[in-house]
Design an enzyme around this catalytic site. Structure first.
Site, PDB file in Angstrom:
ATOM      1  N   LYS A  76      43.169  35.675  39.320  1.00 48.73           N
ATOM      2  CA  LYS A  76      43.635  36.727  40.230  1.00 48.73           C
ATOM      3  C   LYS A  76      42.738  36.906  41.463  1.00 48.73           C
ATOM      4  O   LYS A  76      43.201  37.352  42.496  1.00 48.73           O
ATOM      5  CB  LYS A  76      43.751  38.058  39.478  1.00 48.73           C
ATOM      6  CG  LYS A  76      44.928  38.115  38.516  1.00 48.73           C
ATOM      7  CD  LYS A  76      45.084  39.484  37.901  1.00 48.73           C
ATOM      8  CE  LYS A  76      46.174  39.526  36.867  1.00 48.73           C
ATOM      9  NZ  LYS A  76      46.371  40.848  36.273  1.00 48.73           N
ATOM     10  N   GLY A 138      37.451  45.722  34.772  1.00 53.45           N
ATOM     11  CA  GLY A 138      37.835  44.347  35.125  1.00 53.45           C
ATOM     12  C   GLY A 138      38.922  44.332  36.197  1.00 53.45           C
ATOM     13  O   GLY A 138      39.095  45.318  36.927  1.00 53.45           O
ATOM     14  N   THR A 162      29.859  46.679  30.609  1.00 49.90           N
ATOM     15  CA  THR A 162      28.858  46.319  31.623  1.00 49.90           C
ATOM     16  C   THR A 162      28.829  47.469  32.630  1.00 49.90           C
ATOM     17  O   THR A 162      29.698  47.573  33.502  1.00 49.90           O
ATOM     18  CB  THR A 162      29.254  44.992  32.320  1.00 49.90           C
ATOM     19  OG1 THR A 162      29.582  44.038  31.312  1.00 49.90           O
ATOM     20  CG2 THR A 162      28.158  44.466  33.211  1.00 49.90           C
ATOM     21  N   TYR A 234      49.484  44.844  25.826  1.00 45.17           N
ATOM     22  CA  TYR A 234      50.876  44.891  25.353  1.00 45.17           C
ATOM     23  C   TYR A 234      51.165  43.998  24.153  1.00 45.17           C
ATOM     24  O   TYR A 234      52.318  43.893  23.728  1.00 45.17           O
ATOM     25  CB  TYR A 234      51.859  44.622  26.498  1.00 45.17           C
ATOM     26  CG  TYR A 234      51.584  43.374  27.275  1.00 45.17           C
ATOM     27  CD1 TYR A 234      52.039  42.142  26.842  1.00 45.17           C
ATOM     28  CD2 TYR A 234      50.851  43.432  28.453  1.00 45.17           C
ATOM     29  CE1 TYR A 234      51.783  40.999  27.559  1.00 45.17           C
ATOM     30  CE2 TYR A 234      50.580  42.287  29.184  1.00 45.17           C
ATOM     31  CZ  TYR A 234      51.046  41.068  28.727  1.00 45.17           C
ATOM     32  OH  TYR A 234      50.779  39.940  29.434  1.00 45.17           O
ATOM     33  N   GLY A 255      51.767  49.385  27.038  1.00 48.06           N
ATOM     34  CA  GLY A 255      51.462  48.483  28.152  1.00 48.06           C
ATOM     35  C   GLY A 255      52.679  47.697  28.600  1.00 48.06           C
ATOM     36  O   GLY A 255      52.769  47.272  29.757  1.00 48.06           O
TER      37      GLY A 255
HETATM   38  P1  NAP Z   1      39.302  41.231  32.775  1.00 49.56           P
HETATM   39  O1  NAP Z   1      39.224  41.263  34.253  1.00 49.56           O
HETATM   40  O2  NAP Z   1      38.765  40.066  32.048  1.00 49.56           O
HETATM   41  O3  NAP Z   1      38.589  42.587  32.236  1.00 49.56           O
HETATM   42  C1  NAP Z   1      38.391  42.794  30.866  1.00 49.56           C
HETATM   43  C2  NAP Z   1      37.767  44.169  30.630  1.00 49.56           C
HETATM   44  O4  NAP Z   1      37.670  44.360  29.209  1.00 49.56           O
HETATM   45  C3  NAP Z   1      36.369  44.333  31.186  1.00 49.56           C
HETATM   46  O5  NAP Z   1      36.173  45.668  31.586  1.00 49.56           O
HETATM   47  C4  NAP Z   1      35.495  44.005  29.968  1.00 49.56           C
HETATM   48  O6  NAP Z   1      34.203  44.582  29.989  1.00 49.56           O
HETATM   49  C5  NAP Z   1      36.309  44.644  28.861  1.00 49.56           C
HETATM   50  N1  NAP Z   1      36.041  44.095  27.538  1.00 49.56           N
HETATM   51  C6  NAP Z   1      36.362  42.867  27.082  1.00 49.56           C
HETATM   52  N2  NAP Z   1      35.985  42.731  25.794  1.00 49.56           N
HETATM   53  C7  NAP Z   1      35.414  43.903  25.440  1.00 49.56           C
HETATM   54  C8  NAP Z   1      34.824  44.383  24.239  1.00 49.56           C
HETATM   55  N3  NAP Z   1      34.742  43.630  23.154  1.00 49.56           N
HETATM   56  N4  NAP Z   1      34.334  45.639  24.238  1.00 49.56           N
HETATM   57  C9  NAP Z   1      34.413  46.415  25.323  1.00 49.56           C
HETATM   58  N5  NAP Z   1      34.963  46.036  26.501  1.00 49.56           N
HETATM   59  C10 NAP Z   1      35.446  44.782  26.548  1.00 49.56           C
HETATM   60  O7  NAP Z   1      40.824  41.360  32.280  1.00 49.56           O
HETATM   61  P2  NAP Z   1      42.054  42.143  32.988  1.00 49.56           P
HETATM   62  O8  NAP Z   1      42.802  41.213  33.863  1.00 49.56           O
HETATM   63  O9  NAP Z   1      41.540  43.400  33.569  1.00 49.56           O
HETATM   64  O10 NAP Z   1      42.993  42.419  31.703  1.00 49.56           O
HETATM   65  C11 NAP Z   1      42.575  43.288  30.666  1.00 49.56           C
HETATM   66  C12 NAP Z   1      43.726  43.512  29.678  1.00 49.56           C
HETATM   67  O11 NAP Z   1      44.825  44.121  30.348  1.00 49.56           O
HETATM   68  C13 NAP Z   1      44.290  42.229  29.061  1.00 49.56           C
HETATM   69  O12 NAP Z   1      44.609  42.498  27.717  1.00 49.56           O
HETATM   70  C14 NAP Z   1      45.582  41.964  29.863  1.00 49.56           C
HETATM   71  O13 NAP Z   1      46.555  41.252  29.126  1.00 49.56           O
HETATM   72  C15 NAP Z   1      46.035  43.400  30.113  1.00 49.56           C
HETATM   73  N6  NAP Z   1      46.877  43.558  31.315  1.00 49.56           N
HETATM   74  C16 NAP Z   1      48.075  44.185  31.153  1.00 49.56           C
HETATM   75  C17 NAP Z   1      48.903  44.376  32.253  1.00 49.56           C
HETATM   76  C18 NAP Z   1      50.227  45.061  32.070  1.00 49.56           C
HETATM   77  O14 NAP Z   1      51.073  44.977  32.987  1.00 49.56           O
HETATM   78  N7  NAP Z   1      50.457  45.762  30.974  1.00 49.56           N
HETATM   79  C19 NAP Z   1      48.506  43.940  33.531  1.00 49.56           C
HETATM   80  C20 NAP Z   1      47.265  43.319  33.665  1.00 49.56           C
HETATM   81  C21 NAP Z   1      46.453  43.139  32.537  1.00 49.56           C
HETATM   82  P3  NAP Z   1      32.969  43.833  30.732  1.00 49.56           P
HETATM   83  O15 NAP Z   1      33.121  44.119  32.191  1.00 49.56           O
HETATM   84  O16 NAP Z   1      31.784  44.435  30.129  1.00 49.56           O
HETATM   85  O17 NAP Z   1      33.118  42.369  30.416  1.00 49.56           O
END
Ligand code: NAP
Length: 294
Positions: A76, A138, A162, A234, A255
């Site tokens: 992205k 994120g 973080t 989701y 979601g």
């Molecule tokens: P990303 O940029 O990789 O961000 C992931 C986030 O999750 C970061 O804040 C990370 O923390 C945190 N995280 C990961 N593992 C963790 C753990 N074990 N404990 C605590 N925090 C943790 O991913 P993203 O694109 O934002 O997506 C995140 C989620 O949203 C995914 O499941 C994705 O499928 C979903 N999503 C849904 C939609 C929708 O339309 N419903 C749209 C976009 C994304 P750190 O910064 O510390 O690594």
């Protein structure tokens, strides 16, 4: 398995979800159901490439006449380098989740995650003047944090594993919205979360915690009936966090609703003038989930 009632021919417009791993994406399911409902000669497929060939992949899609792409993890941000133009919202967010390949060969980047999060919440309650607790900092959190500014929330607390990323995002939101929103970065600890929850109206989980697991960052004893909880994860449809919220009688938003709203916005960008149906996409998604394929 849904059966297409319309044919694919030499004039079919091709759209794709593009990322590193697209095999489990629900985007083809919901977009193809919508294309069929709209009666447009379009098809939506999954495409992936390695990080090292991202530029070739984007230029290849343009060259082959692909009309639009939904960009997912982990491209992205990097994909922005290959857009010829990026709309203001996506620029502010610093991430593109939708690409439009135009006839004049321009490649336009958009972000439909932000508005979609608000549409999902606004169905259930107003956002203006509310106190938000955002879990995660994120890519998706960035989009949603900017949208909370547009929706004129009163305060935004960002909790992240973080901490530096939460601090940085809070600073960006304060600067962008002229310090009209009270922002506060916190660590993802039980003590800090419990404290923040005392003044929270809306909880939004944007971490991947709970994705394909029974993990949750918050349990029912930390939540209240007057709260609204959106979990943007989701898969599964009803995450552990949403189950915990339901136990105390809080309003919950899956979601999947946000996923559908951002897909609707994508089709409006790609196909101009269409009115995609939320219901059609939701039915297709539920059929796919209930069919045990997720
Ligand atoms: P990303 O940029 O990789 O961000 C992931 C986030 O999750 C970061 O804040 C990370 O923390 C945190 N995280 C990961 N593992 C963790 C753990 N074990 N404990 C605590 N925090 C943790 O991913 P993203 O694109 O934002 O997506 C995140 C989620 O949203 C995914 O499941 C994705 O499928 C979903 N999503 C849904 C939609 C929708 O339309 N419903 C749209 C976009 C994304 P750190 O910064 O510390 O690594």
């Amino acid at each position: 398995m849904r059966k297409r009632r319309w044919k694919i021919d030499g004039q079919t417009k091709v759209f794709a979800v593009f990322g590193q791993s697209v095999r489990h994406s629900l985007s083809p399911t919901i977009h193809n159901a919508s294309f069929e409902d709209l009666g447009v000669n379009c098809v939506f497929i999954g495409l992936s490439s390695s990080q090292y060939r991202l530029e070739t992949a984007i230029k290849g899609m343009a060259e082959l006449g692909i009309k639009g792409a939904a960009i997912i993890i982990p491209y992205k941000v990097e994909v922005m380098k290959y857009c010829t133009e990026i709309d203001l919202m996506a620029r502010q967010i610093g991430a593109v989740n939708t690409i439009e390949f135009r006839e004049d060969h321009s490649i336009i980047g958009h972000n439909t995650d932000a508005e979609a999060s608000a549409r999902a919440i606004l169905e259930v309650r107003p956002m203006e003047g509310s106190h938000i607790l955002l879990l995660g900092a994120g890519g998706a959190a960035r989009a949603i944090a900017f949208q909370t500014g547009i929706e004129r929330v009163k305060s935004l607390t960002i909790a992240n594993r973080t901490l530096d990323k939460a601090v940085e995002l809070c600073e960006q939101i304060s600067d962008t919205f002229d310090h009209q929103i009270k922002t506060k970065p916190i660590a993802l600890s039980i003590v800090e979360l419990k404290h923040a929850l005392r003044q929270t109206d809306i909880v939004i989980n944007t971490t991947s915690v709970g994705m394909d697991s029974k993990d949750t960052l918050l349990t029912s004893n930390m939540l209240r009936p007057d709260m609204t909880v959106l979990d943007i994860v989701y898969t599964p449809y009803q995450t552990k966090l949403l189950q915990e919220a339901e136990k105390v009688g809080a309003k919950t938003i899956p979601g999947a609703n946000m996923l559908i709203y951002q897909a609707i916005e994508q089709e409006r960008i790609w196909l101009k003038g269409v009115k995609p149906s939320f219901k059609v996409m939701k039915n297709a998604l539920m059929e796919e989930l209930e069919g045990g394929r997720r």
